[in-house]
Enzyme design. Structure first.
Site, mmCIF file in Angstrom:
data_model
loop_
_atom_site.group_PDB
_atom_site.id
_atom_site.type_symbol
_atom_site.label_atom_id
_atom_site.label_comp_id
_atom_site.label_asym_id
_atom_site.label_seq_id
_atom_site.Cartn_x
_atom_site.Cartn_y
_atom_site.Cartn_z
ATOM 1 N N HIS A 1 3.614 -19.355 1.615
ATOM 2 C CA HIS A 1 2.629 -19.886 2.556
ATOM 3 C C HIS A 1 2.166 -21.256 2.044
ATOM 4 O O HIS A 1 2.556 -21.687 0.950
ATOM 5 C CB HIS A 1 1.448 -18.920 2.714
ATOM 6 C CG HIS A 1 0.709 -18.627 1.452
ATOM 7 N ND1 HIS A 1 0.660 -17.385 0.860
ATOM 8 C CD2 HIS A 1 -0.018 -19.442 0.634
ATOM 9 C CE1 HIS A 1 -0.067 -17.439 -0.239
ATOM 10 N NE2 HIS A 1 -0.479 -18.679 -0.411
HETATM 11 P P1 TYD Z 1 -1.042 -12.384 -0.063
HETATM 12 O O1 TYD Z 1 -1.537 -13.701 0.435
HETATM 13 O O2 TYD Z 1 -0.039 -11.648 0.766
HETATM 14 O O3 TYD Z 1 -0.469 -12.547 -1.533
HETATM 15 P P2 TYD Z 1 0.649 -13.572 -2.036
HETATM 16 O O4 TYD Z 1 0.194 -14.922 -1.629
HETATM 17 O O5 TYD Z 1 0.692 -13.407 -3.523
HETATM 18 O O6 TYD Z 1 1.939 -13.213 -1.402
HETATM 19 O O7 TYD Z 1 -2.327 -11.482 -0.307
HETATM 20 C C1 TYD Z 1 -2.223 -10.076 -0.398
HETATM 21 C C2 TYD Z 1 -3.479 -9.479 0.182
HETATM 22 O O8 TYD Z 1 -4.603 -9.777 -0.636
HETATM 23 C C3 TYD Z 1 -3.794 -10.014 1.581
HETATM 24 O O9 TYD Z 1 -4.210 -8.918 2.365
HETATM 25 C C4 TYD Z 1 -4.967 -10.942 1.357
HETATM 26 C C5 TYD Z 1 -5.650 -10.339 0.150
HETATM 27 N N1 TYD Z 1 -6.392 -11.306 -0.696
HETATM 28 C C6 TYD Z 1 -7.776 -11.218 -0.772
HETATM 29 O O10 TYD Z 1 -8.412 -10.377 -0.124
HETATM 30 N N2 TYD Z 1 -8.427 -12.084 -1.595
HETATM 31 C C7 TYD Z 1 -7.781 -13.024 -2.324
HETATM 32 O O11 TYD Z 1 -8.420 -13.808 -3.081
HETATM 33 C C8 TYD Z 1 -6.351 -13.125 -2.207
HETATM 34 C C9 TYD Z 1 -5.571 -14.167 -2.981
HETATM 35 C C10 TYD Z 1 -5.691 -12.232 -1.382
#
Ligand code: TYD
Length: 156
Positions: free
Chosen positions: A62
């Site tokens: 992303h």
């Molecule tokens: P995600 O963005 O999919 O992780 P990555 O970027 O590592 O692939 O995030 C996983 C889940 O965690 C998603 O439901 C959002 C949540 N999240 C939070 O609630 N708080 C945070 O600070 C972060 C980074 C993610």
């Protein structure tokens, strides 16, 4: 003479760069420290960490519109792949005293996690789903809109 509108893709994204954190190593082990606005170029609002990544998995495909981050490998190693819409760059993180400063605006993924790796992310803001772009085509469109300058060229 007629005016022709010229669109220019401005390469204005701030540059990512490796950071080196100070530390003290003695017979008891190593201690490293990170001070906001001193060792990372922002105020730290939030910390998150990732572990237990299964072999072959990757994360984080992303972009962030405004968030600044520093990624740190507390244990193991991983690779960060960045893309600015035109070019890709790779950074390998494998030392606990290293961080990768990640300005906003890059499409990025993290892969090649060694087994048992722990990633620590220091970030400039609270979690905000609206700051994310999770679709690569949307990212390219955002880059074109956000980074395009228009000007006028006079042609005969
Ligand atoms: P995600 O963005 O999919 O992780 P990555 O970027 O590592 O692939 O995030 C996983 C889940 O965690 C998603 O439901 C959002 C949540 N999240 C939070 O609630 N708080 C945070 O600070 C972060 C980074 C993610």
């Amino acid at each position: 003479m007629k005016a022709v509108e010229v669109k220019v893709l401005l390469k204005t994204l701030p540059k990512p760069r490796m950071l080196e954190f100070p530390g003290v190593t003695d017979t008891r082990g190593s201690l490293y420290f990170v001070e906001a606005r001193n060792h990372v170029p922002f105020d730290i609002a939030r910390v998150y960490y990732i572990n237990d990544v299964p072999n072959g998995e990757s994360r984080g495909w992303h972009a962030h519109k405004t968030l600044q981050q520093a990624l740190v490998v507390l244990s193991g190693s991983f690779e960060v792949e960045l893309n600015d819409g035109e070019q890709s760059f790779k950074f390998q993180l494998m030392k606990a005293n290293q961080g990768l400063y990640l300005p906003p605006g890059y499409w990025r993924g993290i892969n090649n996690f060694a087994s048992g790796s722990v990633l620590l992310a220091l970030t400039s803001a609270y979690y905000d789903p609206d700051d994310y772009i999770r679709d690569y085509d949307e990212y390219l469109a955002w880059r074109r809109q956000g980074q395009i300058g228009t000007g006028s060229l006079h042609a005969d």
